[in-house]
Design an enzyme around this catalytic site. Sequence first.
Site, short mmCIF file in Angstrom:
data_model
loop_
_atom_site.label_atom_id
_atom_site.label_comp_id
_atom_site.label_asym_id
_atom_site.label_seq_id
_atom_site.Cartn_x
_atom_site.Cartn_y
_atom_site.Cartn_z
N HIS A 264 0.84 -1.19 0.00
CA HIS A 264 0.00 0.00 0.00
C HIS A 264 0.87 1.23 0.00
O HIS A 264 1.87 1.27 0.70
CB HIS A 264 -0.93 -0.01 1.22
CG HIS A 264 -2.07 0.96 1.11
ND1 HIS A 264 -1.90 2.32 1.28
CD2 HIS A 264 -3.37 0.78 0.81
CE1 HIS A 264 -3.08 2.92 1.09
NE2 HIS A 264 -3.97 2.01 0.81
N ARG B 272 -6.66 9.94 -1.43
CA ARG B 272 -6.26 10.32 -2.78
C ARG B 272 -7.48 10.37 -3.70
O ARG B 272 -7.58 11.24 -4.56
CB ARG B 272 -5.19 9.37 -3.31
CG ARG B 272 -3.82 9.67 -2.70
CD ARG B 272 -2.76 8.68 -3.18
NE ARG B 272 -3.05 7.34 -2.71
CZ ARG B 272 -3.22 6.27 -3.49
NH1 ARG B 272 -3.11 6.41 -4.79
NH2 ARG B 272 -3.47 5.10 -2.97
#
Lengths: 619, 250
Positions: free
Chosen positions: A257, A273
């Site tokens: 990740h 994001r």
Amino acid sequence: MYTHNTDLLVIGAGLSGERIAVEAAQAGFSVICLSIVPARRSHSSAAQGGMQAALGNCALGENDHPDVHFADTVKGSDWGCDQEVARMFANTAPIEMRRLAHWGVPWNRVVAGTSFYFKGGEKFEKTEAKEKAGLITARSFGGTAKWRTCYTSDGTGHAVMCTMDNKCAELGIAVLDRKEAIALIHDGQKCMGAVVRCLRTGRLETYLATATAICSGGFGRLYAATTNAIICDGGAAAMALDTGLVPIGNPEAIQFHPTGIVPTEILVTEGCRGDGGTLLDVHEERFMHIYEPQKAELASRDVVARRMLEHIRAGHGVPSAYGEHLWLDIRHLGDEHISTKLREVDEICQNFLGVDPRTQLIPVRPTQHYTMAGIRTNKTGAAYGLKGLFSAGEAACWDMHGFNRLGGNSLAETVVAGGIIGRYVVDYLKNTDLCFSSALVKAELARQQERIDDLMASRLGKENVYAVRKDMQEALTEGCFVFRNAQGLQRCVHILKEVLDRAGKIGLVSNGLGANHELGAALKIQGQVRLALCVATAALARTESRGSHNREDYPERNDAQWLKRTLAYWPQDNLAPKLEYEEATPYFEIPPGDRGYGGGSIIPADAEKIAAKTMQNQE
Amino acid sequence: MARTLTFEIFRYNPAIPEQKPQMQCFTLAETANMTLFIALNRLREEQDPSLVFDFCCRAGICGSCGMVVNGRPRLACQTKTADLPERIILLPLPVFKLVGDLSVDTGVWFRDMYQKTRSWIHTKKAFDSDQEEERMDNAVAEQIYELERCVECGCCIAACGTARMRDDFLGAASLNRIARFALDPRDERTDQDYFEIIGNDYGIFGCMGLLACEDVCPKHLPLQNQLGFLRRKMGITALKQLFRKSSCAS
């Protein structure tokens, strides 16, 4: 002897395990779910982001369809997935989301009218349709063509876990916590249940079952830095591997990740994001758009993770006492957005870093996150090698994720696969009668008791389990992380073989009585190191780059040779895994192509072969 | 300046009943960004592997690691040592059955609670896979989620005056659970149904209003509001019942 009988034994009471349990209980079968921790503390509850399903209710999900979801999933997998399974998943996901709504999940809903959203740091406007108001809405998530991720604020896993566990309570399913399965009971053909250590008393118990389902989650804790919970240690996967009959599918397929916080490696959701958060370097400047002009921060997560490390290697990392990192910036999303839609992120920053994300930057770096790898099953969830053994969720290699799974697809898989496989388990239970051999059960129980006695008396050696575990974690993190090469992997395999030898010579420091943690760790360490060796050995053997498996010395995706799945077996008394291979997919609905991001060239497979395996459109 | 921390930790292993419960001292050099998760694991791995405590997510999401830290119930994983004095006293949560040292059995307690509160959606409607989902106002969904955020750590129960005095008191986590379903339009239960579960001394009328539950809740759930809301709702239900009974009698 503490013996329990049941039709279905579920090992792991997270979302996939409980979803299977519900299906069996509704069909009238008795079910026992075992879990190391109370069910709601399962790692499922830590998934903040959401579940992908092509409902197409929200404005930016308009005209979404399971076909589009399927295509995203296959591309994301870098054509490593089983397309029949990915199709089953994409088609079933919308129904499962509506079912969860019926059962009680407080999904966020469409609010009619105009609102704003951020993408790549820029502000955009969208208008939600009046006729869709009140239906399940969705958010954007890395690597998808449409806004497709259903969510409940930023606690989707937690909320769905509550609903699923409520459903189990309603159906009177026995969900027993602090129970850890340590060995499967089998006769070489059929699985008959498990030997279980009670984590309250330390006592061994046996659970006999016509069908057994392993739904124990991933095994991130084989790595030193992981976003996974403490319990995601691979104990149950190793238990299946230990039979010598059940293989681990694609052990080298491990996802990292991009945004674990530094230093504790706690995940901050990709939703940051998705909602418009940006990544900054030591100069507090954006860089993702340099590498990925189209998607920038929203590129698929292995691409983002790779680019982040690349940027750090290029000398743009932020130095710290815990090594170099980058910054995640969500300041521009504003107080209201951070306080509601990203509340868990806010809490993580405040509670574990002492950082206020409204005004300060969040230190992040890539960390182990997800195992596409798992117990290899067929499309019905039945494990290879043993009848009556099933597996689902992250524990399994079903295999809809191939070499990279999309954000929001793993949490969706837990319930969608759980439902589908649950129905196959019911079929199996209806059609199967099982004779239990008490001699077999006693022998397995005695074998496990002997292991415990050996450890408590330090009969085999005096190695410290925590020291051995640390060496395993460091070897894998050093040699088999985001970037891999032959030299590093060979070294990794070499070290792990030494570690495996030491793992067979553990002696307890403490007395091992009662709810003793050291004994629990010691019982699983050999299996964990074997699993780690499967990961490293398979990664060394796969001389190509596909999805999250990135070989610096073989940067091409090699469809000519590697359009296949690794099956790692550990034959009894072997000192290394045995690798076999099978075709990645029974047929292609979408023939191998460019996944459209991440770069890297492709060595194409034989065109005729591909054409022969490709489905013709029914027109 | 690096500090040396002194931990005084409650020790008792029910598997060795002849050993009396006692407090044991450990010292540890503090490092930057240290939490009790980091500290306790270091103590177990480096000093005493028999130490028993619970962690799972280590991220404040799962609720495993409730314990009493210097007199206050809280989640150990999100307790930074920098916020504590040099002397740190750790005790298991009261009320719950002890598993060993700092570990208590919240699992069985909460499963029992699901049955007592009948913690699921009660509906006569069957799921139809061909139908669009039933619509819900987003604000209502968010209100439900707000109460669903409980992680069942048990801190509110351990801090509750009534729960300490009587074993059968449902406590704030359970009453909050009722409030969650009372809010949910999918649940067809009536006020009268809820009254039968909590309209008594082990339910809402057992609450003394001390409200330590809200003070210690690591998820900052609005427990005070929920207890007030339920008390009014159940009070009105009780009055209606009384009125109905007296009108029947006359």
